[in-house]
Design an enzyme around this catalytic site. Sequence first.
Site, mmCIF file in Angstrom:
data_model
loop_
_atom_site.group_PDB
_atom_site.id
_atom_site.type_symbol
_atom_site.label_atom_id
_atom_site.label_comp_id
_atom_site.label_asym_id
_atom_site.label_seq_id
_atom_site.Cartn_x
_atom_site.Cartn_y
_atom_site.Cartn_z
ATOM 1 N N ASP A 211 -13.913 -1.737 7.653
ATOM 2 C CA ASP A 211 -15.021 -2.139 8.501
ATOM 3 C C ASP A 211 -14.844 -3.560 9.024
ATOM 4 O O ASP A 211 -14.516 -4.480 8.262
ATOM 5 C CB ASP A 211 -16.319 -2.043 7.683
ATOM 6 C CG ASP A 211 -17.541 -2.405 8.482
ATOM 7 O OD1 ASP A 211 -17.981 -1.565 9.286
ATOM 8 O OD2 ASP A 211 -18.075 -3.522 8.296
ATOM 9 N N GLU A 266 2.780 2.099 -1.877
ATOM 10 C CA GLU A 266 3.053 2.504 -3.260
ATOM 11 C C GLU A 266 2.508 3.899 -3.561
ATOM 12 O O GLU A 266 2.837 4.498 -4.593
ATOM 13 C CB GLU A 266 2.424 1.506 -4.237
ATOM 14 C CG GLU A 266 2.963 0.085 -4.118
ATOM 15 C CD GLU A 266 2.141 -0.902 -4.945
ATOM 16 O OE1 GLU A 266 1.314 -0.444 -5.770
ATOM 17 O OE2 GLU A 266 2.320 -2.126 -4.756
#
Length: 539
Positions: A211, A266
């Site tokens: 956001d 990852e």
Amino acid sequence: MTQLAAKAELQHAQPWWKGAVIYQIYPRSFFDSNGDGIGDLPGITARLDHIASLGVDAIWLSPFFKSPMADFGYDVADYRDVDPIFGTLADFDALIARAHALGLRVLIDQVWAHTSDEHPWFVESRASRDNPKANWYVWHDAKPEGSPPTNWQSVFGGPAWTWDARRGQYYMHNFLKEQPQLNCHLPQVQEELLAITRFWLDRGVDGFRIDAINFSMHDLEFRDNPPAPDSNTPRTRPFDFQLHIYNQSHADIPPFLERLRGVFDEYPDRFTVAEVGGADADREMKLFTAGNNRLNTAYGFDFLYASQLTASAVREALENWPADSSWPSWAFENHDAPRAVSRWAAPEQADAFARMKMLLLAALRGNIFLYYGEELGLDQVEIAFEDLQDPEAIANWPRTLSRDGARTPMPWEAAAPELGFTSGKPWLPVGPNHARLAIDVQNADTGSLLAWTRKVLALRNGSPALRTGGIAFLDAPSELLAFEREAEGERLLCIFNLGDAAQQFVPGDASRWRPLLSTGSIADWTFAPYSGLIARIEA
């Protein structure tokens, strides 16, 4: 094979998110499972079958984190917990498990430009000037005469600074005063945000919608913003009078996004989308998604506040994202914008327009976002002042259109109290027009907009050209939008009449185009108002 694995196989070598259809849920308004009038996580889980039946790839949940709800969850008091009105972390885990079982990925909002003033970090920060979190927020001394440090204005109206007597300083807030600005320049703050990222990814979250990311860092020299040049755009709040050069859009944001991308890398098959608004959004969206080490895509605002949907506007927006640029994302509606059918069509044309609009959205190059209820054709609801919940609308009444009108409860059952959303009193009134648009009514009608949406998304999902193909626009008469999509040997023609007069357009190789899906009246390549066609070329 799991539903997610089966979808991945169908998408060939492309990442799952490229060309994805993402369904936004505003949790307060989707389904209330306990009768308190507010939608919740168990309610979403109970209704996931409806979303899966549409053929979307993922859901995006607006904030459900612990919050005092000054801005309905965009003021976060604990990034690692669920607010009790929405349920518990166990409820969230159950939602993830059910969504994945149905083949749906789950995206969540992350609100990092600011927190709630009730967040423990801010409580500690404001306690003194020398505590461990003293610099986790943006504090500054008053000017010699006692006025705020800069002329920066908040989005919701008034100065972007509030005096705090405990520290004897001003703190910054780009939005409500209850939303103090995090100091995302600080390495310790960045480390904490990356730790929060791992917390949610470890729980099985498939991606983030971040956001107001361009508001996340400020000018360290605290320079005043210059005035905005005169324009024809109405100025309804002090924020509109400035160029926002120094209170947002700092050059240190992209390096932080690279750190964030390192964490995402990852975890396999995860996704990031940025929310970037404002006058400089185009440059910033491309900056934040450049290369392979920042965010995957950015969420375009081109259509969210437009008072009309025009062929020239659609063409310009999409041509601004050529094949050699980042991957775009598009939406016609969301929780901050008025419902599109109310902005773009007269009530008597709403159904025809909604069908054309849905087919057009599915034909665009990029990811597409559906807002809850858009598949039903929900219109904007007029909310009386005494029923308003939106703090921006209350503060700027009557000049600002309430966001509440696009956040009203989902209509599940036409004959049920409160349209089946809750057994209690809903937090916002149900739409007076929404009984006839309820899900049970439309499920029983094979010609409904809901049934049409399923057909449209099935076409997109089965088409390499629509999902990830290139786009080439064709010159066509005014308000007729024509383009081709092509990928993996599939070539499609897409034509839409966005105007209120019939238009003719005869494409090259006219006899070789075979319709796949169409809406409205089309005969001899003459397109009635609000009609649309997707056709495939045959050898």
